[in-house]
Design a protein around this motif. Structure first.
Motif, PDB file in Angstrom:
ATOM      1  N   ALA A  66     -18.532  29.359  47.805  1.00  0.00           N
ATOM      2  CA  ALA A  66     -19.516  28.477  48.446  1.00  0.00           C
ATOM      3  C   ALA A  66     -19.830  27.281  47.556  1.00  0.00           C
ATOM      4  CB  ALA A  66     -20.787  29.260  48.764  1.00  0.00           C
ATOM      5  N   ALA A  67     -19.966  27.525  46.250  1.00  0.00           N
ATOM      6  CA  ALA A  67     -20.264  26.435  45.309  1.00  0.00           C
ATOM      7  C   ALA A  67     -19.126  25.425  45.254  1.00  0.00           C
ATOM      8  CB  ALA A  67     -20.531  27.013  43.918  1.00  0.00           C
ATOM      9  N   LEU A  68     -17.890  25.902  45.215  1.00  0.00           N
ATOM     10  CA  LEU A  68     -16.735  25.014  45.154  1.00  0.00           C
ATOM     11  C   LEU A  68     -16.609  24.189  46.437  1.00  0.00           C
ATOM     12  CD1 LEU A  68     -14.098  27.401  43.519  1.00  0.00           C
ATOM     13  CD2 LEU A  68     -15.468  25.631  42.398  1.00  0.00           C
ATOM     14  N   ALA A  69     -16.877  24.831  47.567  1.00  0.00           N
ATOM     15  CA  ALA A  69     -16.817  24.105  48.838  1.00  0.00           C
ATOM     16  C   ALA A  69     -17.925  23.064  48.921  1.00  0.00           C
ATOM     17  CB  ALA A  69     -16.919  25.094  50.002  1.00  0.00           C
ATOM     18  N   TRP A  70     -19.113  23.436  48.464  1.00  0.00           N
ATOM     19  CA  TRP A  70     -20.241  22.493  48.478  1.00  0.00           C
ATOM     20  C   TRP A  70     -19.939  21.288  47.604  1.00  0.00           C
ATOM     21  CZ3 TRP A  70     -23.197  20.698  44.455  1.00  0.00           C
ATOM     22  CH2 TRP A  70     -24.338  19.981  44.808  1.00  0.00           C
ATOM     23  N   ALA A  71     -19.314  21.502  46.463  1.00  0.00           N
ATOM     24  CA  ALA A  71     -19.041  20.412  45.521  1.00  0.00           C
ATOM     25  C   ALA A  71     -17.996  19.434  46.045  1.00  0.00           C
ATOM     26  CB  ALA A  71     -18.596  20.979  44.177  1.00  0.00           C
ATOM     27  N   ASP A  72     -17.288  19.790  47.109  1.00  0.00           N
ATOM     28  CA  ASP A  72     -16.320  18.872  47.708  1.00  0.00           C
ATOM     29  C   ASP A  72     -16.984  17.832  48.609  1.00  0.00           C
ATOM     30  OD1 ASP A  72     -14.037  19.841  46.515  1.00  0.00           O
ATOM     31  OD2 ASP A  72     -13.649  21.322  48.083  1.00  0.00           O
ATOM     32  N   ALA A  73     -18.263  18.024  48.927  1.00  0.00           N
ATOM     33  CA  ALA A  73     -18.970  17.075  49.799  1.00  0.00           C
ATOM     34  C   ALA A  73     -19.266  15.789  49.024  1.00  0.00           C
ATOM     35  CB  ALA A  73     -20.260  17.704  50.310  1.00  0.00           C
ATOM     36  N   PRO A  74     -19.353  14.655  49.715  1.00  0.00           N
ATOM     37  CA  PRO A  74     -19.636  13.374  49.036  1.00  0.00           C
ATOM     38  C   PRO A  74     -20.936  13.431  48.238  1.00  0.00           C
ATOM     39  CG  PRO A  74     -18.966  12.993  51.308  1.00  0.00           C
ATOM     40  CD  PRO A  74     -19.150  14.478  51.163  1.00  0.00           C
ATOM     41  N   GLY A  75     -20.892  12.935  47.011  1.00  0.00           N
ATOM     42  CA  GLY A  75     -22.078  12.870  46.161  1.00  0.00           C
ATOM     43  C   GLY A  75     -22.447  14.164  45.478  1.00  0.00           C
ATOM     44  N   CYS A  76     -21.693  15.236  45.740  1.00  0.00           N
ATOM     45  CA  CYS A  76     -22.010  16.550  45.170  1.00  0.00           C
ATOM     46  C   CYS A  76     -21.009  16.904  44.070  1.00  0.00           C
ATOM     47  CB  CYS A  76     -21.981  17.623  46.253  1.00  0.00           C
ATOM     48  SG  CYS A  76     -23.168  17.346  47.589  1.00  0.00           S
ATOM     49  N   PHE A  77     -21.464  17.616  43.053  1.00  0.00           N
ATOM     50  CA  PHE A  77     -20.562  17.998  41.965  1.00  0.00           C
ATOM     51  C   PHE A  77     -21.114  19.214  41.236  1.00  0.00           C
ATOM     52  CE2 PHE A  77     -23.580  14.930  40.249  1.00  0.00           C
ATOM     53  CZ  PHE A  77     -23.985  15.490  39.043  1.00  0.00           C
ATOM     54  N   LEU A  78     -20.240  19.890  40.515  1.00  0.00           N
ATOM     55  CA  LEU A  78     -20.620  20.969  39.607  1.00  0.00           C
ATOM     56  C   LEU A  78     -20.412  20.467  38.183  1.00  0.00           C
ATOM     57  CD1 LEU A  78     -18.936  24.070  41.324  1.00  0.00           C
ATOM     58  CD2 LEU A  78     -21.332  23.337  41.472  1.00  0.00           C
ATOM     59  N   LEU A  79     -21.402  20.700  37.346  1.00  0.00           N
ATOM     60  CA  LEU A  79     -21.358  20.258  35.950  1.00  0.00           C
ATOM     61  C   LEU A  79     -21.336  21.496  35.062  1.00  0.00           C
ATOM     62  CD1 LEU A  79     -21.732  17.696  34.013  1.00  0.00           C
ATOM     63  CD2 LEU A  79     -24.141  18.390  33.938  1.00  0.00           C
TER      64      LEU A  79
END
Length: 366
Positions: A66-79
Protein backbone atom coordinates in the motif's frame (compact mmCIF):
# COMPACT_ATOMS: atom_id res chain seq x y z
CA UNK A 1 9.90 2.12 -6.87
CA UNK A 2 13.24 0.58 -5.94
CA UNK A 3 13.50 -2.74 -4.13
CA UNK A 4 15.71 -0.94 -1.58
CA UNK A 5 12.78 1.33 -0.70
CA UNK A 6 10.57 -1.71 -0.34
CA UNK A 7 13.10 -3.27 2.04
CA UNK A 8 13.20 -0.12 4.17
CA UNK A 9 9.41 -0.02 4.21
CA UNK A 10 9.27 -3.65 5.33
CA UNK A 11 11.62 -3.01 8.25
CA UNK A 12 9.86 0.20 9.29
CA UNK A 13 6.29 -1.06 8.98
CA UNK A 14 6.75 -4.46 10.63
CA UNK A 15 5.11 -4.23 14.09
CA UNK A 16 7.34 -4.50 17.13
CA UNK A 17 10.59 -3.33 15.51
CA UNK A 18 10.48 0.47 15.79
CA UNK A 19 13.20 3.02 14.95
CA UNK A 20 15.77 1.59 17.37
CA UNK A 21 15.18 -1.92 16.10
CA UNK A 22 15.58 -0.86 12.48
CA UNK A 23 18.91 0.80 13.25
CA UNK A 24 20.04 -2.33 15.08
CA UNK A 25 19.15 -4.43 12.03
CA UNK A 26 21.09 -2.11 9.71
CA UNK A 27 24.10 -2.17 12.04
CA UNK A 28 23.98 -5.95 12.25
CA UNK A 29 23.35 -6.87 8.63
CA UNK A 30 24.85 -3.85 6.85
CA UNK A 31 21.84 -2.92 4.71
CA UNK A 32 18.05 -2.96 4.63
CA UNK A 33 18.14 -5.61 1.89
CA UNK A 34 20.30 -7.96 3.95
CA UNK A 35 18.14 -7.47 7.03
CA UNK A 36 14.95 -8.05 5.06
CA UNK A 37 16.29 -11.34 3.66
CA UNK A 38 17.73 -12.68 6.93
CA UNK A 39 16.29 -15.90 8.32
CA UNK A 40 14.45 -16.24 11.64
CA UNK A 41 17.42 -17.49 13.59
CA UNK A 42 19.57 -14.58 12.43
CA UNK A 43 16.83 -12.06 13.23
CA UNK A 44 16.29 -13.47 16.72
CA UNK A 45 19.86 -12.52 17.62
CA UNK A 46 19.05 -8.80 17.44
CA UNK A 47 15.25 -8.61 17.81
CA UNK A 48 12.73 -9.95 20.26
CA UNK A 49 11.15 -13.25 19.24
CA UNK A 50 7.78 -11.74 18.28
CA UNK A 51 9.29 -8.97 16.12
CA UNK A 52 11.73 -11.43 14.51
CA UNK A 53 8.88 -13.78 13.59
CA UNK A 54 6.84 -10.86 12.24
CA UNK A 55 9.70 -9.76 9.98
CA UNK A 56 10.60 -13.27 8.84
CA UNK A 57 6.93 -13.98 8.15
CA UNK A 58 6.47 -10.76 6.16
CA UNK A 59 3.36 -9.83 8.18
CA UNK A 60 3.59 -6.21 6.94
CA UNK A 61 3.47 -7.14 3.24
CA UNK A 62 0.06 -5.55 2.68
CA UNK A 63 1.13 -2.31 4.39
CA UNK A 64 4.34 -2.20 2.34
CA UNK A 65 2.49 -2.73 -0.94
CA UNK A 66 0.00 0.00 0.00
CA UNK A 67 2.84 2.40 0.85
CA UNK A 68 4.65 1.73 -2.43
CA UNK A 69 1.46 2.21 -4.42
CA UNK A 70 0.64 5.42 -2.56
CA UNK A 71 4.13 6.80 -3.25
CA UNK A 72 3.52 6.45 -7.00
CA UNK A 73 0.86 9.19 -6.86
CA UNK A 74 1.87 12.72 -7.94
CA UNK A 75 3.54 14.71 -5.15
CA UNK A 76 3.86 11.66 -2.88
CA UNK A 77 7.09 9.96 -1.83
CA UNK A 78 8.71 7.70 0.75
CA UNK A 79 11.81 9.02 2.51
CA UNK A 80 14.29 6.64 4.14
CA UNK A 81 17.36 7.13 6.28
CA UNK A 82 19.45 6.08 3.28
CA UNK A 83 18.21 8.98 1.11
CA UNK A 84 20.60 11.86 0.46
CA UNK A 85 17.94 14.44 1.38
CA UNK A 86 16.97 12.87 4.70
CA UNK A 87 17.39 15.83 7.09
CA UNK A 88 20.72 15.55 8.87
CA UNK A 89 19.42 17.25 12.00
CA UNK A 90 16.67 14.65 12.37
CA UNK A 91 19.01 11.74 11.66
CA UNK A 92 21.36 12.93 14.41
CA UNK A 93 18.65 13.63 16.99
CA UNK A 94 18.23 10.01 18.10
CA UNK A 95 15.36 7.57 17.44
CA UNK A 96 15.01 9.02 13.94
CA UNK A 97 12.11 7.49 11.97
CA UNK A 98 13.62 5.14 9.37
CA UNK A 99 10.73 5.78 6.98
CA UNK A 100 8.65 8.92 6.41
CA UNK A 101 5.65 9.34 4.16
CA UNK A 102 5.87 12.71 2.40
CA UNK A 103 3.46 14.73 0.30
CA UNK A 104 4.32 18.09 -1.22
CA UNK A 105 7.56 20.01 -1.81
CA UNK A 106 10.34 17.53 -1.07
CA UNK A 107 12.98 20.25 -1.56
CA UNK A 108 11.93 21.81 1.75
CA UNK A 109 13.69 18.96 3.56
CA UNK A 110 17.10 20.55 3.03
CA UNK A 111 16.17 24.04 4.26
CA UNK A 112 16.86 25.47 7.75
CA UNK A 113 13.81 24.83 9.89
CA UNK A 114 12.21 26.29 13.01
CA UNK A 115 9.47 24.62 15.05
CA UNK A 116 6.50 26.70 16.14
CA UNK A 117 4.04 25.11 18.56
CA UNK A 118 1.44 26.10 21.12
CA UNK A 119 -2.06 25.66 22.45
CA UNK A 120 -4.91 24.08 20.53
CA UNK A 121 -7.17 26.52 22.38
CA UNK A 122 -5.24 29.66 21.48
CA UNK A 123 -6.64 33.14 22.01
CA UNK A 124 -7.26 35.36 18.98
CA UNK A 125 -4.17 37.37 19.96
CA UNK A 126 -2.13 34.18 20.17
CA UNK A 127 -3.21 33.03 16.73
CA UNK A 128 -2.42 36.43 15.24
CA UNK A 129 0.99 36.47 16.93
CA UNK A 130 1.77 32.98 15.63
CA UNK A 131 0.77 33.91 12.09
CA UNK A 132 2.83 37.11 12.10
CA UNK A 133 5.93 35.46 13.59
CA UNK A 134 5.67 32.53 11.17
CA UNK A 135 5.39 34.87 8.20
CA UNK A 136 8.35 36.98 9.32
CA UNK A 137 10.54 33.99 10.12
CA UNK A 138 9.67 32.29 6.83
CA UNK A 139 10.50 35.48 4.95
CA UNK A 140 13.83 35.47 6.77
CA UNK A 141 14.51 31.99 5.36
CA UNK A 142 13.23 29.50 7.94
CA UNK A 143 10.82 26.74 6.95
CA UNK A 144 8.25 26.64 9.74
CA UNK A 145 7.59 23.18 11.22
CA UNK A 146 4.44 22.45 13.21
CA UNK A 147 1.87 19.73 13.78
CA UNK A 148 -1.32 20.75 11.90
CA UNK A 149 -3.26 20.92 15.18
CA UNK A 150 -5.94 23.51 15.87
CA UNK A 151 -4.90 26.85 17.33
CA UNK A 152 -1.23 27.88 17.17
CA UNK A 153 -0.14 25.10 14.77
CA UNK A 154 -2.69 26.06 12.15
CA UNK A 155 -1.89 29.76 12.49
CA UNK A 156 1.84 29.09 12.08
CA UNK A 157 1.25 27.07 8.91
CA UNK A 158 -1.00 29.77 7.45
CA UNK A 159 1.51 32.49 8.22
CA UNK A 160 4.34 30.70 6.40
CA UNK A 161 2.37 29.50 3.37
CA UNK A 162 2.99 31.71 0.36
CA UNK A 163 6.64 32.35 1.23
CA UNK A 164 9.52 30.59 -0.50
CA UNK A 165 10.55 28.86 2.75
CA UNK A 166 6.96 27.74 3.35
CA UNK A 167 6.04 25.24 6.07
CA UNK A 168 6.11 21.55 7.00
CA UNK A 169 3.34 19.76 8.91
CA UNK A 170 4.37 16.65 10.84
CA UNK A 171 1.18 14.77 11.62
CA UNK A 172 0.19 12.11 14.15
CA UNK A 173 -2.01 10.09 11.78
CA UNK A 174 -1.50 8.26 8.52
CA UNK A 175 -0.68 10.72 5.77
CA UNK A 176 -3.94 9.81 4.05
CA UNK A 177 -5.92 11.16 7.02
CA UNK A 178 -6.55 14.77 8.06
CA UNK A 179 -6.91 15.62 11.75
CA UNK A 180 -8.65 17.76 12.77
CA UNK A 181 -11.15 17.54 9.92
CA UNK A 182 -11.55 21.32 10.04
CA UNK A 183 -8.01 21.57 8.61
CA UNK A 184 -8.83 19.70 5.41
CA UNK A 185 -8.44 22.82 3.27
CA UNK A 186 -5.22 23.76 5.07
CA UNK A 187 -3.86 20.25 4.48
CA UNK A 188 -4.66 20.63 0.77
CA UNK A 189 -2.70 23.91 0.69
CA UNK A 190 0.21 22.27 2.48
CA UNK A 191 0.28 19.41 -0.02
CA UNK A 192 0.40 21.96 -2.85
CA UNK A 193 2.71 24.67 -1.47
CA UNK A 194 4.33 23.14 1.62
CA UNK A 195 5.04 19.61 2.85
CA UNK A 196 3.26 17.02 5.00
CA UNK A 197 5.22 14.27 6.77
CA UNK A 198 4.13 11.22 8.76
CA UNK A 199 5.93 8.16 10.09
CA UNK A 200 2.68 6.24 10.59
CA UNK A 201 1.25 3.61 8.22
CA UNK A 202 -1.53 4.62 5.88
CA UNK A 203 -4.92 4.67 7.54
CA UNK A 204 -3.57 5.27 11.08
CA UNK A 205 -6.25 7.02 13.15
CA UNK A 206 -5.56 10.01 15.46
CA UNK A 207 -4.58 7.98 18.53
CA UNK A 208 -3.48 9.98 21.57
CA UNK A 209 -0.17 8.14 22.05
CA UNK A 210 0.94 8.96 18.49
CA UNK A 211 1.16 12.71 19.04
CA UNK A 212 4.11 12.71 21.49
CA UNK A 213 5.93 10.51 18.93
CA UNK A 214 5.11 13.09 16.26
CA UNK A 215 6.50 15.83 18.52
CA UNK A 216 9.99 14.27 18.57
CA UNK A 217 10.15 14.64 14.78
CA UNK A 218 9.09 18.30 14.97
CA UNK A 219 11.83 18.92 17.54
CA UNK A 220 14.47 16.90 15.67
CA UNK A 221 13.96 18.64 12.34
CA UNK A 222 14.32 22.13 13.73
CA UNK A 223 17.12 24.45 14.72
CA UNK A 224 14.98 25.79 17.56
CA UNK A 225 11.51 25.50 19.06
CA UNK A 226 9.34 28.59 19.53
CA UNK A 227 6.34 28.25 21.86
CA UNK A 228 3.73 30.94 21.25
CA UNK A 229 0.93 30.15 23.70
CA UNK A 230 0.61 27.12 25.96
CA UNK A 231 -0.97 26.19 29.25
CA UNK A 232 1.02 24.18 31.75
CA UNK A 233 -0.44 20.88 30.50
CA UNK A 234 0.01 21.59 26.79
CA UNK A 235 1.57 18.98 24.53
CA UNK A 236 3.70 21.77 23.10
CA UNK A 237 5.74 21.69 26.32
CA UNK A 238 6.60 18.08 25.44
CA UNK A 239 7.95 19.32 22.11
CA UNK A 240 9.95 22.02 23.90
CA UNK A 241 11.41 19.45 26.31
CA UNK A 242 12.32 17.10 23.46
CA UNK A 243 13.96 20.01 21.62
CA UNK A 244 16.05 20.87 24.67
CA UNK A 245 17.07 17.23 25.11
CA UNK A 246 18.57 17.14 21.61
CA UNK A 247 20.37 20.45 22.03
CA UNK A 248 17.94 22.77 20.26
CA UNK A 249 17.22 26.32 21.38
CA UNK A 250 13.89 26.75 23.17
CA UNK A 251 12.19 30.14 22.90
CA UNK A 252 8.89 31.38 24.30
CA UNK A 253 6.68 34.42 23.80
CA UNK A 254 5.36 35.81 27.10
CA UNK A 255 1.71 36.74 27.59
CA UNK A 256 -0.67 38.23 30.09
CA UNK A 257 -0.52 36.93 33.65
CA UNK A 258 -4.32 36.62 33.41
CA UNK A 259 -4.18 34.34 30.37
CA UNK A 260 -4.02 30.64 31.34
CA UNK A 261 -2.75 29.90 27.82
CA UNK A 262 0.40 31.89 28.62
CA UNK A 263 1.39 30.06 31.79
CA UNK A 264 3.21 27.28 29.99
CA UNK A 265 5.37 29.87 28.20
CA UNK A 266 6.09 31.59 31.51
CA UNK A 267 7.15 28.27 33.02
CA UNK A 268 9.50 27.63 30.11
CA UNK A 269 11.03 31.08 30.54
CA UNK A 270 11.53 30.44 34.28
CA UNK A 271 13.24 27.17 33.35
CA UNK A 272 15.68 28.91 31.01
CA UNK A 273 13.90 29.31 27.67
CA UNK A 274 14.76 32.49 25.78
CA UNK A 275 12.09 35.19 26.15
CA UNK A 276 11.36 36.64 22.70
CA UNK A 277 9.13 39.56 21.74
CA UNK A 278 10.00 40.06 18.06
CA UNK A 279 11.11 38.13 15.02
CA UNK A 280 14.53 39.77 15.43
CA UNK A 281 14.79 38.32 18.95
CA UNK A 282 14.31 34.84 17.49
CA UNK A 283 16.84 35.41 14.71
CA UNK A 284 19.39 36.79 17.18
CA UNK A 285 19.12 33.55 19.13
CA UNK A 286 19.13 30.93 16.36
CA UNK A 287 20.94 32.75 13.56
CA UNK A 288 19.89 34.38 10.31
CA UNK A 289 19.76 32.38 7.09
CA UNK A 290 20.07 34.35 3.87
CA UNK A 291 16.73 35.84 2.70
CA UNK A 292 15.20 34.08 -0.28
CA UNK A 293 14.37 37.17 -2.32
CA UNK A 294 15.15 40.91 -2.58
CA UNK A 295 13.19 42.82 0.01
CA UNK A 296 12.73 39.83 2.33
CA UNK A 297 14.95 41.34 5.02
CA UNK A 298 13.03 44.61 4.89
CA UNK A 299 9.72 42.77 5.12
CA UNK A 300 11.00 40.74 8.07
CA UNK A 301 12.15 43.89 9.84
CA UNK A 302 8.73 45.45 9.36
CA UNK A 303 7.06 42.51 11.08
CA UNK A 304 9.73 42.46 13.79
CA UNK A 305 9.30 46.08 14.86
CA UNK A 306 5.56 46.21 14.32
CA UNK A 307 5.52 48.79 11.53
CA UNK A 308 3.87 46.39 9.12
CA UNK A 309 0.64 46.48 11.11
CA UNK A 310 0.88 49.74 13.01
CA UNK A 311 -2.41 51.66 13.16
CA UNK A 312 -3.57 54.74 15.00
CA UNK A 313 -4.37 54.30 18.67
CA UNK A 314 -7.85 55.17 19.91
CA UNK A 315 -8.84 55.91 23.52
CA UNK A 316 -10.76 52.64 23.61
CA UNK A 317 -7.73 50.62 22.46
CA UNK A 318 -5.56 52.37 25.04
CA UNK A 319 -7.99 51.46 27.82
CA UNK A 320 -8.49 47.95 26.48
CA UNK A 321 -4.78 47.15 26.74
CA UNK A 322 -3.83 43.58 25.88
CA UNK A 323 -5.77 41.64 28.51
CA UNK A 324 -9.37 40.42 28.03
CA UNK A 325 -11.82 43.04 29.38
CA UNK A 326 -15.62 43.09 29.69
CA UNK A 327 -17.77 45.90 28.29
CA UNK A 328 -18.85 47.26 31.68
CA UNK A 329 -15.24 47.67 32.83
CA UNK A 330 -14.35 49.50 29.61
CA UNK A 331 -17.41 51.73 29.97
CA UNK A 332 -16.32 52.68 33.49
CA UNK A 333 -12.75 53.47 32.33
CA UNK A 334 -13.97 55.62 29.43
CA UNK A 335 -16.92 57.17 31.33
CA UNK A 336 -19.28 56.10 28.54
CA UNK A 337 -22.40 53.94 28.46
CA UNK A 338 -22.08 50.22 27.79
CA UNK A 339 -24.07 50.72 24.57
CA UNK A 340 -21.62 53.35 23.29
CA UNK A 341 -18.62 51.14 24.10
CA UNK A 342 -20.24 48.11 22.49
CA UNK A 343 -20.83 50.02 19.26
CA UNK A 344 -17.17 51.11 19.19
CA UNK A 345 -16.01 47.54 19.87
CA UNK A 346 -18.17 46.19 17.06
CA UNK A 347 -16.56 48.60 14.60
CA UNK A 348 -13.06 47.63 15.76
CA UNK A 349 -13.97 43.94 15.53
CA UNK A 350 -15.07 44.41 11.92
CA UNK A 351 -11.70 46.07 11.25
CA UNK A 352 -9.92 43.07 12.75
CA UNK A 353 -8.41 45.07 15.61
CA UNK A 354 -10.25 43.40 18.51
CA UNK A 355 -11.85 39.98 19.02
CA UNK A 356 -14.82 38.93 21.12
CA UNK A 357 -14.22 36.18 23.67
CA UNK A 358 -16.54 33.91 25.67
CA UNK A 359 -18.18 35.60 28.65
CA UNK A 360 -18.78 38.93 26.91
CA UNK A 361 -15.11 39.95 27.01
CA UNK A 362 -12.99 41.52 24.29
CA UNK A 363 -9.27 41.37 23.53
CA UNK A 364 -7.08 43.67 21.49
CA UNK A 365 -5.39 42.21 18.41
CA UNK A 366 -3.34 45.16 17.16
Amino acid sequence: MSSERADWALLALTPGIGPVGVLRLIDTFGSAAAAASANLSQLQRCLGDEAARALAGRVATAEVEAALAWADAPGCFLLTLADHDYPTALAEAGHAPPLLFGRGRRELLVRPMLAMVGSRHATPQGRQTAEEFAHGLAQAGYTIVSGLASGIDGAAHRGALGTAASTIAVIGTGIDRVYPASHRQLAHQLAEDGLILSEFPLGTAPLAHNFPRRNRIIAGLSRGCLVVEANVNSGSLITARLAAEVGREVLAIPGSIHNPQARGCHRLIKDGAKLVETVDDVLDEIGRPAPDAPGAARANAAVADGTATAEAETPLLVQLGYDPVDVDSLAARLELTAGEVYAMLLELELEGRVASLPGGRFQRLS
